[in-house]
Design a protein around this motif. Structure first.
Motif, PDB file in Angstrom:
ATOM      1  N   PRO A   3       0.242  -0.770   0.156  1.00  0.00           N
ATOM      2  CA  PRO A   3      -0.141   0.028  -0.013  1.00  0.00           C
ATOM      3  C   PRO A   3       0.884   1.204   0.081  1.00  0.00           C
ATOM      4  CG  PRO A   3      -0.092  -0.595   1.954  1.00  0.00           C
ATOM      5  CD  PRO A   3       1.193  -2.050   1.171  1.00  0.00           C
ATOM      6  N   ILE A  96     -11.108  -2.243  -2.847  1.00  0.00           N
ATOM      7  CA  ILE A  96     -10.583  -0.556  -3.122  1.00  0.00           C
ATOM      8  C   ILE A  96     -11.144   0.220  -4.377  1.00  0.00           C
ATOM      9  CG2 ILE A  96      -9.139   0.723  -2.960  1.00  0.00           C
ATOM     10  CD1 ILE A  96      -8.165  -0.477  -0.288  1.00  0.00           C
ATOM     11  N   GLU A  98      -9.689   2.490  -8.008  1.00  0.00           N
ATOM     12  CA  GLU A  98      -9.207   3.373  -7.035  1.00  0.00           C
ATOM     13  C   GLU A  98      -9.079   4.653  -8.755  1.00  0.00           C
ATOM     14  OE1 GLU A  98      -5.952   3.901  -6.476  1.00  0.00           O
ATOM     15  OE2 GLU A  98      -5.338   1.488  -5.674  1.00  0.00           O
ATOM     16  N   ALA A 100      -8.423   5.601  -4.755  1.00  0.00           N
ATOM     17  CA  ALA A 100      -9.035   6.279  -3.691  1.00  0.00           C
ATOM     18  C   ALA A 100      -8.263   6.881  -3.002  1.00  0.00           C
ATOM     19  CB  ALA A 100      -8.809   4.671  -3.393  1.00  0.00           C
ATOM     20  N   ASP A 105      -6.026   1.583   1.907  1.00  0.00           N
ATOM     21  CA  ASP A 105      -5.506   0.464   1.808  1.00  0.00           C
ATOM     22  C   ASP A 105      -4.678  -0.037   2.960  1.00  0.00           C
ATOM     23  OD1 ASP A 105      -3.296   2.493   1.004  1.00  0.00           O
ATOM     24  OD2 ASP A 105      -3.728   1.919  -0.848  1.00  0.00           O
ATOM     25  N   ILE A 115      -5.800  -6.721  -0.566  1.00  0.00           N
ATOM     26  CA  ILE A 115      -6.571  -5.554  -1.424  1.00  0.00           C
ATOM     27  C   ILE A 115      -6.538  -5.984  -2.772  1.00  0.00           C
ATOM     28  CG2 ILE A 115      -6.526  -3.603  -1.643  1.00  0.00           C
ATOM     29  CD1 ILE A 115      -4.666  -2.933   0.390  1.00  0.00           C
ATOM     30  N   ASP A 116      -8.237  -6.339  -3.127  1.00  0.00           N
ATOM     31  CA  ASP A 116      -8.283  -6.849  -3.908  1.00  0.00           C
ATOM     32  C   ASP A 116      -8.873  -5.121  -5.464  1.00  0.00           C
ATOM     33  OD1 ASP A 116      -8.642  -8.842  -3.934  1.00  0.00           O
ATOM     34  OD2 ASP A 116     -10.220  -9.679  -3.581  1.00  0.00           O
ATOM     35  N   ARG A 117      -8.011  -4.197  -5.843  1.00  0.00           N
ATOM     36  CA  ARG A 117      -7.881  -3.171  -6.617  1.00  0.00           C
ATOM     37  C   ARG A 117      -9.004  -3.214  -7.680  1.00  0.00           C
ATOM     38  NH1 ARG A 117      -4.179  -0.367  -3.335  1.00  0.00           N
ATOM     39  NH2 ARG A 117      -3.264  -1.598  -2.597  1.00  0.00           N
ATOM     40  N   PRO A 119      -9.079  -1.112 -10.876  1.00  0.00           N
ATOM     41  CA  PRO A 119      -8.855   0.003 -11.734  1.00  0.00           C
ATOM     42  C   PRO A 119      -9.573   0.924 -12.292  1.00  0.00           C
ATOM     43  CG  PRO A 119      -8.210  -2.035 -12.667  1.00  0.00           C
ATOM     44  CD  PRO A 119      -8.750  -1.834 -12.074  1.00  0.00           C
TER      45      PRO A 119
END
Ligand SMILES: *Cc1c(COP(=O)(O)O)cnc(C)c1O
Length: 347
Positions: A3, A96, A98, A100, A105, A115-117, A119
């Motif tokens: 992060p 999360i 992004e 963000a 995070d 953490i599943d980001r 895009p």
């Protein structure tokens, strides 16, 4: 990916502070009077805040049992993460979207969550399909921000409902509405239908209480219960309690500032069009602007003149971008003139 965490911006002191989305007009003078009326005895006591909680709840249009006051919304984010991720062994993931707000995070990572980001899209509109696809059986927490920071984009209500309907049983959707006053839009009126939802609000931005630290979480009593268990019992101070009551009671101060912020945004948009700079019309009190490859140099040159804006060029999708607070008109004119000089070489 580790992060990014919160990179505390350099101290701006008495400079032109357009980098933290503060209320640049200052709080209502009624707040200052309320603070000055606090007695030595009141300050000596641990705060009791049932009455203020009820007042804030009424202001937000919900029952007092649905409100938890916090030491800034930052603390609300922390206790939600702690309650939903702490002590939970086994796989746990946080979604999360992004770009963000940095704290999501930071806390998710500190509490050992994956953490599943998701895009961003090019236009920063909410990537609903991708967010739904990122939700899995191990999702414990989904952070949504509307309007988003740093893009200023609102999440359509239909997308918020779709996320709420998709999360697994026992997961929490944290909807951060730090800037909803500026948008004139909030999901609060639908919140009662969703026990898996907590909405975060703050009195830092539109009410000018950032220095006193006051936020509010709204959710079903059974959803707030685990947060009440971990939050420090006296985290909201007597100054913040006195202040928020006075701030709520002065709607004119707020209305004037919302109008001034909107006018400042229009000035920034017009300047961007003159410069040929890409920008995203914002529902909040700031505007994200693509300055381009000179972004670092320009942010530094402004800081050297005592004008502080936020370099967001390292956030996903924000290459070359700055975020500028839209508050007082005179300050907006100053930053535009300084930027114009740097970008266009005007005298
Ligand atoms: C400013 C901000 C907060 C924090 O608000 P405080 O009440 O000052 O802690 C939370 N979320 C977002 C998206 C923000 O921009």
């Amino acid at each position: 990916m580790t992060p990014r965490g919160y990179s505390r911006p350099p101290a701006a002191g008495q400079g032109l502070r357009l980098h933290l989305n503060e209320h640049t007009g200052g709080c209502s003078t009624d707040v200052v009077e309320a603070l000055s009326r606090l007695s030595p005895e009141e300050i000596a006591r641990y705060p009791e805040y049932a009455d203020t909680t009820a007042r804030v709840a009424a202001h937000l249009g919900v029952g007092p049992e649905r409100v938890l006051l916090t030491n800034g919304l930052d603390e609300g984010i922390l206790v939600a993460a702690l309650a939903w991720l702490g002590g939970c062994t086994g796989p746990k993931a946080v979604v999360i979207v992004e770009p963000a707000f940095e704290l999501y995070d930071l806390y998710a990572d500190a509490l050992g969550a994956r953490i599943d980001r998701v895009p961003p899209r090019e236009d920063f509109s909410f990537p609903e399909e991708q967010v739904l696809a990122a939700i899995s059986p191990v999702t414990r927490l989904v952070f949504l921000t509307s309007p988003n920071n740093p893009t200023g984009q609102l999440i359509p209500r239909s997308a918020i409902r779709a996320v709420l309907d998709r999360v697994p049983r026992g997961a929490l959707v944290f909807l951060d509405e730090a800037y909803s006053d500026f948008a004139g839009e909030s999901f609060l009126d639908e919140a009662a239908a969703y026990p898996q939802l907590v909405i975060g609000r703050t009195f830092a931005k539109a009410y000018g209480l950032a220095g006193l630290r006051l936020g509010a979480l709204v959710g079903a009593p059974e959803t707030l219960a685990p947060l009440r268990r971990v939050i420090p019992p006296y985290s909201v101070n007597v100054g913040a309690l006195a202040a928020v009551e006075a701030a709520i009671a002065d709607p004119d101060h707020r209305r004037r500032y919302l109008a001034e912020s909107a006018a400042s945004k229009r000035l920034l948009y017009a300047a961007c069009r003159r410069w040929g700079a890409e920008y995203w019309p914002s529902a909040a009190n700031f505007v994200l602007i693509r300055i381009g490859p000179r972004v670092r140099e320009i942010v530094a040159a402004l800081a050297a003149r005592g004008i502080y804006i936020r370099d967001r060029s390292d956030a996903p999708g924000c290459e070359g971008c700055v975020r500028i607070t839209a508050g007082r008109l005179d300050e907006t004119r100053r930053v535009i003139a300084a930027l114009e000089e740097l970008l266009c070489g005007a005298p």
